[in-house]
Write an enzyme that holds these catalytic residues in place. Structure first.
Site: not given
Length: 107
Positions: A28, A31
């Site tokens: 991600c 993230c």
């Protein structure tokens, strides 16, 4: 930040007085953007236990708690969800600290 890798470890971790779970995944990119700010955020909130849950390892937990976007943060108190900052958008340090302030104000 403690990593939880099993449903049992997750269930045990959320039993604390104040715990915030960050749901994310290695792949991600959003993230990765918030990760550099996490150590200072954790230092600024010593009263909160921070836990990391990998979305891919804990899909059943994500479904159970309606975590469909990452990174997402969910605050618990003694096993009960108190507040959440959960969506698919990138999170800024300011947004995460605003969530933590809101979470702490709820009990």
């Amino acid at each position: 930040m403690q990593n939880v890798e099993t449903k049992e470890a997750f269930e045990e971790a959320i039993q604390s007085e104040r715990v915030v779970v960050m749901f994310s995944a290695d792949w991600c990119p959003d993230c990765r953007v918030i990760e550099p700010a996490l150590p200072s955020i954790e230092a600024d909130y010593p009263e909160v236990e921070f836990v990391h849950a990998d979305r891919d390892q804990l899909l059943d937990i994500c479904r159970e708690y309606d975590i469909f976007g990452i990174p997402s943060f969910v605050g618990f108190k003694n096993g009960k969800e108190i507040d959440r900052f959960a969506d698919k958008n990138r999170k800024s340090e300011e947004e995460v600290t605003a969530f933590l302030d809101r979470y702490l104000s709820k009990g």
